[in-house]
Scaffold this motif. Structure first.
Motif, PDB file in Angstrom:
ATOM      1  N   ASP A  28       1.318   0.383  10.003  1.00  0.00           N
ATOM      2  CA  ASP A  28       1.401  -0.531  11.130  1.00  0.00           C
ATOM      3  C   ASP A  28       1.197  -1.976  10.700  1.00  0.00           C
ATOM      4  N   PHE A  29       0.475  -2.179   9.604  1.00  0.00           N
ATOM      5  CA  PHE A  29       0.087  -3.525   9.193  1.00  0.00           C
ATOM      6  C   PHE A  29       0.357  -3.739   7.701  1.00  0.00           C
ATOM      7  N   PRO A  30       1.635  -3.877   7.303  1.00  0.00           N
ATOM      8  CA  PRO A  30       1.927  -4.004   5.871  1.00  0.00           C
ATOM      9  C   PRO A  30       1.248  -5.215   5.221  1.00  0.00           C
ATOM     10  N   GLU A  31       1.169  -6.342   5.950  1.00  0.00           N
ATOM     11  CA  GLU A  31       0.554  -7.531   5.351  1.00  0.00           C
ATOM     12  C   GLU A  31      -0.923  -7.311   5.038  1.00  0.00           C
ATOM     13  N   GLU A  32      -1.587  -6.473   5.802  1.00  0.00           N
ATOM     14  CA  GLU A  32      -2.991  -6.134   5.565  1.00  0.00           C
ATOM     15  C   GLU A  32      -3.103  -5.041   4.506  1.00  0.00           C
ATOM     16  N   ARG A  33      -2.308  -4.012   4.648  1.00  0.00           N
ATOM     17  CA  ARG A  33      -2.394  -2.828   3.788  1.00  0.00           C
ATOM     18  C   ARG A  33      -2.025  -3.138   2.350  1.00  0.00           C
ATOM     19  N   TYR A  34      -1.044  -4.044   2.157  1.00  0.00           N
ATOM     20  CA  TYR A  34      -0.520  -4.316   0.818  1.00  0.00           C
ATOM     21  C   TYR A  34      -0.999  -5.645   0.243  1.00  0.00           C
ATOM     22  N   SER A  38      -5.925  -4.840  -2.528  1.00  0.00           N
ATOM     23  CA  SER A  38      -6.092  -3.600  -1.752  1.00  0.00           C
ATOM     24  C   SER A  38      -6.010  -2.385  -2.672  1.00  0.00           C
ATOM     25  N   VAL A  39      -6.847  -1.393  -2.399  1.00  0.00           N
ATOM     26  CA  VAL A  39      -6.845  -0.159  -3.174  1.00  0.00           C
ATOM     27  C   VAL A  39      -6.042   0.894  -2.422  1.00  0.00           C
ATOM     28  N   LEU A  40      -5.065   1.477  -3.122  1.00  0.00           N
ATOM     29  CA  LEU A  40      -4.234   2.533  -2.563  1.00  0.00           C
ATOM     30  C   LEU A  40      -4.261   3.728  -3.509  1.00  0.00           C
ATOM     31  N   THR A  54      -4.525  -0.675  -7.636  1.00  0.00           N
ATOM     32  CA  THR A  54      -4.886  -1.917  -6.949  1.00  0.00           C
ATOM     33  C   THR A  54      -3.640  -2.781  -6.821  1.00  0.00           C
ATOM     34  N   VAL A  55      -3.361  -3.246  -5.618  1.00  0.00           N
ATOM     35  CA  VAL A  55      -2.171  -4.066  -5.387  1.00  0.00           C
ATOM     36  C   VAL A  55      -2.325  -5.408  -6.105  1.00  0.00           C
ATOM     37  N   ALA A  56      -1.326  -5.725  -6.940  1.00  0.00           N
ATOM     38  CA  ALA A  56      -1.319  -7.009  -7.653  1.00  0.00           C
ATOM     39  C   ALA A  56      -0.454  -8.033  -6.920  1.00  0.00           C
ATOM     40  N   VAL A  88      -3.865   5.335   1.931  1.00  0.00           N
ATOM     41  CA  VAL A  88      -5.058   4.510   1.971  1.00  0.00           C
ATOM     42  C   VAL A  88      -6.206   5.391   2.447  1.00  0.00           C
ATOM     43  N   GLU A  89      -7.407   5.104   1.948  1.00  0.00           N
ATOM     44  CA  GLU A  89      -8.566   5.848   2.430  1.00  0.00           C
ATOM     45  C   GLU A  89      -8.786   5.542   3.901  1.00  0.00           C
TER      46      GLU A  89
END
Length: 174
Positions: A28-34, A38-40, A54-56, A88-89
């Motif tokens: 729902d929130f790609p700008e937040e999630r990615y 951010s740890v995925l 970890t998103v670079a 995502v956790e």
């Protein structure tokens, strides 16, 4: 260690030669999630243990989200991630404002019309543009597409997994 995760996307291909991956987003929130840092978790087919990344970097290109990870440094490494699921956790979900919901809270809800008749069950959420569209599976009929707008969606009760809508003319074909 068992962690509870939610699906945020699928890696469908690589992009360029520096280890960037192309993601079909389910969040729902790609700008937040990615966002950077951010740890995925990457769940590869046939592997029981996810790969923590970890998103670079994140950018959007056409209908895809393009991501690089600190742990993935080459095209060859990125190639191995094709068809993997990004998660995502659950505990890393942010809090939402009043009237906002996560996709996983809406999918599976039963939809009722203004006469309290069951329309069907939400099975997918599309994000084509200005507003989300809920795909409602119906027994013996083709799916109904319900726009998530105030004039249609009247009440959402996450605790009982129900949604009440006002059926506008032409919204639901019999």
């Amino acid at each position: 260690m068992e962690i509870e995760c939610l699906n945020v996307g699928k890696i469908v291909n690589t992009h360029g030669v520096r280890g960037e991956v192309r993601v079909v987003s389910k969040t729902d929130f790609p700008e937040e999630r990615y966002k950077k840092g951010s740890v995925l978790y990457i769940f590869k087919q046939g592997q029981s243990e996810p790969l923590k990344v970890t998103v670079a970097s994140h950018r959007q290109h056409k209908q895809f989200d393009l991501l690089t990870f600190e742990e993935i440094n080459s095209l060859n490494e990125a190639e191995l991630l094709k068809e993997s699921i990004l998660k995502v956790e659950k505990e890393h979900l942010g809090s939402l404002d009043e009237g906002e919901f996560y996709f996983h809270q809406i999918i599976g809800c039963e939809v009722y019309d203004e006469e309290d008749k069951l329309v069907g069950k939400i099975k997918e959420i599309l994000t084509p543009g200005a507003n989300d569209v809920w795909v409602v599976g119906r027994k013996g009929k083709k799916d109904a597409l319900i726009p998530y707008i105030p004039s249609v969606v009247k009440k959402i009760d996450i605790s009982s997994k129900t949604v009440h809508i006002e059926v506008m003319e032409g919204l639901i074909d019999e």
